[in-house]
Design an enzyme around this catalytic site. Structure first.
Site, PDB file in Angstrom:
ATOM      1  CB  THR A  43      -0.913   0.010   1.231  1.00  0.00           C
ATOM      2  OG1 THR A  43      -1.690  -1.192   1.255  1.00  0.00           O
ATOM      3  CG2 THR A  43      -1.857   1.199   1.191  1.00  0.00           C
ATOM      4  CB  THR A  44       3.725   2.287   2.144  1.00  0.00           C
ATOM      5  OG1 THR A  44       2.964   1.979   3.316  1.00  0.00           O
ATOM      6  CG2 THR A  44       4.535   3.541   2.398  1.00  0.00           C
ATOM      7  CE  LYS A 160       0.937  -4.218   6.491  1.00  0.00           C
ATOM      8  NZ  LYS A 160       1.269  -3.327   5.345  1.00  0.00           N
TER       9      LYS A 160
END
Length: 291
Positions: A43-44, A160
């Site tokens: 995502t980052t 995660k």
């Protein structure tokens, strides 16, 4: 299989294209600072704005630059099972250690659909998978009983967990396979997450504070929670500031303050962080001794 501080790497852009030289430098710095593994195209890393060709190039460069020094957990998520398999196939071919696969987003499958998605992937490729549950972004939520069932599949090795529900750490520890790895996906919850049974974090903050995050995770692993609390107190304002505006704007700004050559460029619809956000990041970086 995985533990410690694992940054979900930001993807630098220059003039709209992947800034490969900056990314290679980031990979080297992360390894030198003590990161235990690396995640490209999460995502980052703005994976949702990358073409498939760009997505694969970022993974390829990460594997190449790491050169076996740390394992690479390649971001391979998609709302389309076939496309997720495409990413996994490429990642295996170029030498990634595992694939990070987010719960299918937008489509909103039920638990049966989520199970079918991950089961199909494990049956289709011999590459370890890390489940990624982040309901705030996907709307879909991998329920604990589904995680427990999926953990029994030989190809699924970890999760995660960015659900933000700390009860689930204990549920997963009690109900999942004995060797199933639990990694936090929320930096500010990592202290409590590890105390409940987690062994690491796939982190946003580790992009800009890799040494501090690695020391924090090492303290937790050693059971030295007094030291871990001290480090968490230093890191906590930074954790919060990096989500003071839409991510990854604040983390790219933070990286540019610590690594002056790092580009703050974002791809639409993401836009630069506000002045208030930048001030919060600056204050947190200064408080952590990073600038």
């Amino acid at each position: 299989m995985f533990s410690g501080s694992i940054p979900a790497l930001a993807t630098p852009f220059r003039d709209g294209s992947f800034a490969e030289d900056q990314f290679r430098a980031l990979v080297d710095w992360q390894i030198d600072q003590g990161s235990s593994a690396l995640v490209p195209c999460g995502t980052t890393g703005e994976a949702s704005t990358l073409s498939n060709a760009e997505h694969h190039r970022v993974i390829e460069v990460c594997v190449e630059q790491a050169a076996g020094r740390v394992p690479i957990i390649a971001g391979c998520g998609s709302n389309d099972t076939t496309n997720a398999l495409l990413h996994l196939t490429f990642s295996k071919k170029c030498g990634a250690a595992a694939g990070l696969v987010v719960a299918p987003y937008y489509n909103r499958p039920n638990q049966e659909g989520i199970t079918a998605h991950f089961t199909t992937l494990t049956e289709s490729i011999d590459l370890p998978l890390v489940l990624y549950n982040v309901p705030a972004r996907t709307v879909t939520d991998i329920q604990p009983e589904t995680v427990a069932a999926l953990s029994q599949l030989p190809g699924i090795v970890a999760i995660k967990d960015a659900s933000g529900v700390l009860d689930r750490v204990t549920e997963h520890r009690l109900d999942c396979a004995d060797d199933f790895v639990m990694l936090s996906g929320v930096d500010e919850l990592s202290l409590a997450f590890n105390a409940a049974g987690g062994i690491g974090c796939i982190s946003v903050t580790a992009n800009v504070a890799p040494k501090l995050c690695a020391e924090f995770q090492a303290a937790c692993a050693a059971g030295d929670y007094a030291k871990a609390r001290e480090l968490n107190d230093v890191l906590y304002p930074l954790h919060k500031s990096l989500f003071s505006d839409a991510s990854p704007g604040p983390i790219k700004y933070a990286l540019s303050r610590v690594l002056p050559d790092f580009s703050t460029d974002l791809r639409l619809p993401m836009t630069p962080p506000s002045e208030a956000s930048r001030k919060a990041v600056d204050a947190a970086l200064e408080g952590a001794g990073l600038i």
